[in-house]
Each structure stands twice: as C-alpha cells, then as structure tokens.
Motif scaffolding. Structure first.
Motif, PDB file in Angstrom:
ATOM      1  N   VAL A  98       0.848  -1.187   0.000  1.00 12.24           N
ATOM      2  CA  VAL A  98       0.000   0.000   0.000  1.00 12.24           C
ATOM      3  C   VAL A  98       0.889   1.244   0.000  1.00 12.24           C
ATOM      4  CG1 VAL A  98      -1.886  -1.148   1.218  1.00 12.24           C
ATOM      5  CG2 VAL A  98      -0.090  -0.005   2.528  1.00 12.24           C
ATOM      6  N   PRO A  99       0.344   2.405  -0.389  1.00 10.65           N
ATOM      7  CA  PRO A  99       1.144   3.634  -0.360  1.00 10.65           C
ATOM      8  C   PRO A  99       1.691   3.899   1.040  1.00 10.65           C
ATOM      9  CG  PRO A  99      -0.881   3.990  -1.607  1.00 10.65           C
ATOM     10  CD  PRO A  99      -0.997   2.628  -0.970  1.00 10.65           C
ATOM     11  N   GLY A 100       2.966   4.280   1.096  1.00 11.61           N
ATOM     12  CA  GLY A 100       3.591   4.607   2.375  1.00 11.61           C
ATOM     13  C   GLY A 100       4.303   3.455   3.044  1.00 11.61           C
ATOM     14  N   VAL A 101       4.211   2.231   2.457  1.00 10.68           N
ATOM     15  CA  VAL A 101       4.839   1.088   3.111  1.00 10.68           C
ATOM     16  C   VAL A 101       6.352   1.252   3.190  1.00 10.68           C
ATOM     17  CG1 VAL A 101       5.049  -0.302   0.991  1.00 10.68           C
ATOM     18  CG2 VAL A 101       4.964  -1.436   3.222  1.00 10.68           C
ATOM     19  N   ALA A 102       6.953   1.822   2.144  1.00  7.49           N
ATOM     20  CA  ALA A 102       8.409   2.004   2.169  1.00  7.49           C
ATOM     21  C   ALA A 102       8.812   2.961   3.294  1.00  7.49           C
ATOM     22  CB  ALA A 102       8.912   2.516   0.822  1.00  7.49           C
ATOM     23  N   TYR A 103       8.071   4.042   3.447  1.00  9.90           N
ATOM     24  CA  TYR A 103       8.389   4.982   4.517  1.00  9.90           C
ATOM     25  C   TYR A 103       8.217   4.352   5.887  1.00  9.90           C
ATOM     26  CZ  TYR A 103       8.276   8.874   7.718  1.00  9.90           C
ATOM     27  OH  TYR A 103       8.524   9.686   8.784  1.00  9.90           O
ATOM     28  N   SER A 104       7.197   3.506   6.032  1.00  7.45           N
ATOM     29  CA  SER A 104       6.959   2.879   7.342  1.00  7.45           C
ATOM     30  C   SER A 104       8.135   2.005   7.755  1.00  7.45           C
ATOM     31  CB  SER A 104       5.672   2.045   7.305  1.00  7.45           C
ATOM     32  OG  SER A 104       5.827   0.888   6.500  1.00  7.45           O
TER      33      SER A 104
ATOM     34  N   GLY B 223      11.699   4.996   7.348  1.00  5.65           N
ATOM     35  CA  GLY B 223      11.657   6.183   8.207  1.00  5.65           C
ATOM     36  C   GLY B 223      12.228   5.912   9.593  1.00  5.65           C
ATOM     37  N   PRO B 224      11.744   4.856  10.294  1.00  9.09           N
ATOM     38  CA  PRO B 224      12.293   4.549  11.616  1.00  9.09           C
ATOM     39  C   PRO B 224      13.790   4.216  11.582  1.00  9.09           C
ATOM     40  CG  PRO B 224      10.182   3.457  11.317  1.00  9.09           C
ATOM     41  CD  PRO B 224      10.553   4.030   9.988  1.00  9.09           C
ATOM     42  N   LEU B 225      14.233   3.549  10.510  1.00 10.19           N
ATOM     43  CA  LEU B 225      15.663   3.249  10.397  1.00 10.19           C
ATOM     44  C   LEU B 225      16.475   4.537  10.282  1.00 10.19           C
ATOM     45  CD1 LEU B 225      15.543   0.203   7.952  1.00 10.19           C
ATOM     46  CD2 LEU B 225      16.221   0.149  10.356  1.00 10.19           C
ATOM     47  N   ALA B 226      15.988   5.483   9.493  1.00 11.21           N
ATOM     48  CA  ALA B 226      16.678   6.772   9.357  1.00 11.21           C
ATOM     49  C   ALA B 226      16.723   7.506  10.697  1.00 11.21           C
ATOM     50  CB  ALA B 226      15.984   7.628   8.301  1.00 11.21           C
ATOM     51  N   ASP B 227      15.608   7.447  11.440  1.00 10.41           N
ATOM     52  CA  ASP B 227      15.556   8.122  12.739  1.00 10.41           C
ATOM     53  C   ASP B 227      16.584   7.552  13.713  1.00 10.41           C
ATOM     54  OD1 ASP B 227      13.509   9.689  11.800  1.00 10.41           O
ATOM     55  OD2 ASP B 227      11.910   8.471  12.690  1.00 10.41           O
ATOM     56  N   LYS B 228      16.904   6.268  13.551  1.00 12.23           N
ATOM     57  CA  LYS B 228      17.884   5.613  14.425  1.00 12.23           C
ATOM     58  C   LYS B 228      19.312   5.699  13.876  1.00 12.23           C
ATOM     59  CE  LYS B 228      15.159   3.950  17.672  1.00 12.23           C
ATOM     60  NZ  LYS B 228      15.312   4.328  19.101  1.00 12.23           N
TER      61      LYS B 228
ATOM     62  N   THR C 295      18.437  -2.939  13.715  1.00 18.53           N
ATOM     63  CA  THR C 295      17.531  -3.057  12.569  1.00 18.53           C
ATOM     64  C   THR C 295      16.494  -4.158  12.786  1.00 18.53           C
ATOM     65  OG1 THR C 295      19.231  -2.256  11.053  1.00 18.53           O
ATOM     66  CG2 THR C 295      17.411  -3.495  10.085  1.00 18.53           C
ATOM     67  N   LEU C 296      16.950  -5.312  13.261  1.00 19.61           N
ATOM     68  CA  LEU C 296      16.031  -6.424  13.485  1.00 19.61           C
ATOM     69  C   LEU C 296      14.993  -6.090  14.548  1.00 19.61           C
ATOM     70  CD1 LEU C 296      18.468  -9.491  13.334  1.00 19.61           C
ATOM     71  CD2 LEU C 296      16.882  -8.687  11.567  1.00 19.61           C
ATOM     72  N   ALA C 297      15.414  -5.366  15.587  1.00 23.27           N
ATOM     73  CA  ALA C 297      14.462  -4.968  16.631  1.00 23.27           C
ATOM     74  C   ALA C 297      13.375  -4.053  16.043  1.00 23.27           C
ATOM     75  CB  ALA C 297      15.196  -4.258  17.766  1.00 23.27           C
ATOM     76  N   LEU C 298      13.785  -3.127  15.184  1.00 23.87           N
ATOM     77  CA  LEU C 298      12.819  -2.230  14.545  1.00 23.87           C
ATOM     78  C   LEU C 298      11.897  -2.997  13.597  1.00 23.87           C
ATOM     79  CD1 LEU C 298      15.002   0.905  13.712  1.00 23.87           C
ATOM     80  CD2 LEU C 298      12.973   0.858  15.184  1.00 23.87           C
TER      81      LEU C 298
END
Length: 408
Positions: free
Chosen positions: A271-277, A280-285, A316-319
């Motif tokens: 669905v739209p936004g799946v890549a960001y989901s 995004g968290p990986l970039a934040d970390k 990464t695995l935890a996220l």
C-alpha cells in the motif's frame, strides 16, 4: 608563503623509529621551501586502549566524555613529534584541535567540521616552520571537544589544506590506491591518478586508503590529494579532478565490502507509504540503508529486502519486529554472510555493456547475484560472502585491470 599539509596515520607514528621516518618526509618538504602543517593520528593501538578504558570505567560511557578521552591519543603524537623536530633544529610547535580552532557540530564520535580559522594558522606559520596539528579532533561552539570518527585525521588534513588553499599529502602504510585489494588479488595495479568520484565510490565500498569524508572535502574544495607511503619514496596516487584520460578507461577499480547484512520483511501490505513505514524509523535511528529491492505485488502483499552495516543489524532487526507487528507482515529474515562487490569507473558514463560484462563474468564462475544496485559510475552486486575473493579476481581480470594493463 608555500604551504603543504602532510598527514601521517597511526602506523606511521607508532614508535620513535617510525616518527623519525615521518620527520625525514617533513624535512624533505622544508628543503623544497614549504612551511609544513603535519597532521598526526594517535599512535597505532592507542585509541583502542583508550576506548577499552572507557568501557572498563563505565557501563554506558557518555559520548562527550569519550571524545575528551580518546582525543588525548593525538595529543601525545603531536607533542612527541614536535620534540623530535626541535631536536633537528626546526622551529616547530604542536597544535590541538581546539587551538586551530577546528569548529564542529555536536555529533560526538562522528562530528562534522563547520569551519577553520585559516588566518590564525597562517599567522602561526609566520613564526613556525612546522605545525604539528592533532588530527581527529574538533571543538563545538560551546567548547566541548569532539572527534571526527575513525579515519578522521584524513578529514582534518584535507580540511586544513582546503582552508589554507594548498595541496595535501596523505602518508600511510600502503604506497597508493590500487585497482583492487592487493592482498586479495596478486595482479592488482597501483594507479597514478584517480578521480574524486571514483575514490568516493571506493571509500564508500570499504577501501581503507582514504576516509570518505576526506574525499568529499577534497572534491568540494578541489584539493589535490597525494596518497603515498611513509616507508618508501614511490610517487603514490594523485586523487584529483576527472579528465578525459580517466573517461577513456571503462573500469578503474574493483572494490568490496564485507561489512554487510541482508534483511527481508516478508508479506508486507503493498500500500502507499509502506516504504516509509520501514525506512523512516531506520533513518531516525541513524541506520544507513544501501541496497533496496521491493518484489512485485502478489495478492496485495510484497517483500522488502535491503542491506545495512553489520554493526546496525541488531538495531535493525528490533525495529523490523516492531514494524512486522504493526503492519501484519509475515516474518523478518536476515543473512550475515553476504558481501558487496563493485566495478567502479567514470568511463561508465560514456560506455555501454559494463553491467552485462560483469554479470557474464560472475555467471561463468557460478557466482549467484543476490541483489544489484547501480550509480552513474558504479555497478554493485550482493553475493554470498564465501565467493568474495573469487568475485574480486574474476571482475578484475574481466576488465583487464592487471599489472601489465596500459589502462589508466
């Protein structure tokens, strides 16, 4: 005033005998009429000892205090070097990062340089023939000591050369930049010249001759960088602006990076936004994601596969486990036993068929390609780690990068 920046790494200043060889390089530059800014790393092994001390004394060492601690390794080097220069009758003094000052942001352990006071350095060079400057160090606006990350002395040296408008010599324990790792491929050839862009790609792929941020600085400010050996008088390799002779060469080098892990999140809703989901968290970390492949959708589901540095795999695995629960994905898979192998060359911009040639060479040796990514001057294949050496040699031979080649 003719100024030259020379940088020497940890193995070059490991002991008194090594430092005497460094002194000879600096004296040779003085004999040519240069005022010399000598950027030194900590002596080989000193930084690791200091980091071990931090871990011994604290369960969770404060990053700012760690920087204050590990920066003392470079302080030792420049003080000792200044002493032996003075013994040789040279007007020399040591300079620490905060005395330059080398202004940085507050990213402790991996600070970025914001500015250098070149006027102050030039004034000091009126009074001294040699300035021994501590590499790796910086200072924040609120006067906290910072460090620039592993290999940061390279960045210190190139930044100083940019500020002073002069050339930079990087002395190390190898005699230049090779077409590939000579320890892995006996036919590797030392290059006389390599472009900034090619060196950036090689550094990003794990080539340890130059730290990647130093090459970024060199390219931005057009600083010619000579990579040479402390222990020989061979000419080395010039890292410089691209020219027509470089473009005539199809591939300049083969690089590899074993510090990789592959992660797959299976059956993610397409669905739209799946890549960001996911990313995004990986970039934040602060996790750097490199290769990414999204499989074609099937029944509204897709698989996302990507690579990260091995040191970031646990995070990464935890996220991904959290994201799996949030999205209803099926499972998280990972593989540590992978390696990136790349063919690099500015000539790719003007030639076709490079990818096909690389793929055919790997196929002939029965090496399976797990993932592929490309840039304007690089083709990267993710393969099983056990085939790294074979893949490097195969690609090196396929593009004619042996010692007898007239290319480059």
């Amino acid at each position: 005033m003719r100024i030259l920046v020379q940088k020497f790494g940890g193995t070059s200043v490991a002991n008194l005998e090594c430092m005497k060889q460094v002194r000879e390089k600096t004296l040779a530059a003085r004999a040519k009429g240069y005022k010399v800014v000598v950027v030194l790393s900590a002596r080989s092994g000193d930084t690791n000892k200091l980091l071990a001390l931090a871990d011994e004394y604290s369960r969770d060492p404060d990053p700012a205090e760690v920087d204050s601690l590990v920066s003392t390794g470079e302080q030792v080097s420049v003080a000792l070097f200044s002493m032996i220069m003075k013994d040789a009758g040279i007007k020399a003094r040591s300079i620490l990062g905060f005395q330059v000052p080398m202004k940085t942001d507050q990213a402790y352990g991996k600070a970025r340089i914001l500015g250098i006071d070149s006027e102050k350095l030039t004034a000091l060079l009126d009074d001294y023939d040699v300035l021994a400057v501590a590499g790796f160090q910086g200072i924040t606006e609120d006067n906290r000591i910072t460090t620039l990350g592993r290999g940061g002395s390279d960045t210190s040296a190139v930044a100083l050369a940019a500020a002073l408008g002069c050339e930079c010599e990087i002395y190390t324990d190898v005699d230049g930049v090779y077409t590939t790792d000579p320890n892995m491929c006996s036919t590797a050839r030392k290059m006389d010249r390599v472009s900034y862009d090619e060196m950036l790609e090689m550094a990003s792929m794990g080539a340890k001759v130059l730290q990647i941020r130093s090459v970024e600085f060199a390219k931005k400010y057009k600083v010619p960088v000579h990579v040479r050996s402390t222990f020989t008088d061979t000419p080395g390799t010039l890292v410089t602006q691209e020219d027509s002779t470089m473009e005539a060469v199809l591939v300049s080098g083969i690089a590899y990076d074993k510090d990789q892990a592959r992660v797959t999140l299976r059956d993610v809703p397409d669905v739209p936004g799946v890549a960001y989901s996911l990313f995004g968290p990986l970039a934040d970390k602060g996790v750097v994601v490199d290769m990414i492949v999204q499989n074609p959708s099937r029944n509204g589901k897709t698989d996302m596969t990507f690579t990260v540095p091995r040191g970031d795999l646990k995070k990464t695995l935890a996220l991904m486990e959290e994201i799996k629960q949030e999205t209803g994905a099926a499972e998280v898979l990972h593989d540590l036993h992978v390696c990136k192998v790349s063919a690099i060359g500015v000539g790719m911009r003007n030639h076709s068929g490079v990818a096909a040639k690389a793929f055919e060479a790997l196929r002939a040796m029965n090496i399976n390609i797990l993932m592929i990514s490309t840039s304007e001057i690089k083709i990267t294949c993710l393969i099983e780690e056990k085939y790294t050496e074979l893949a490097v040699r195969t690609l090196h031979d396929a593009f004619g990068l042996d010692k007898d080649s007239m290319l480059g």
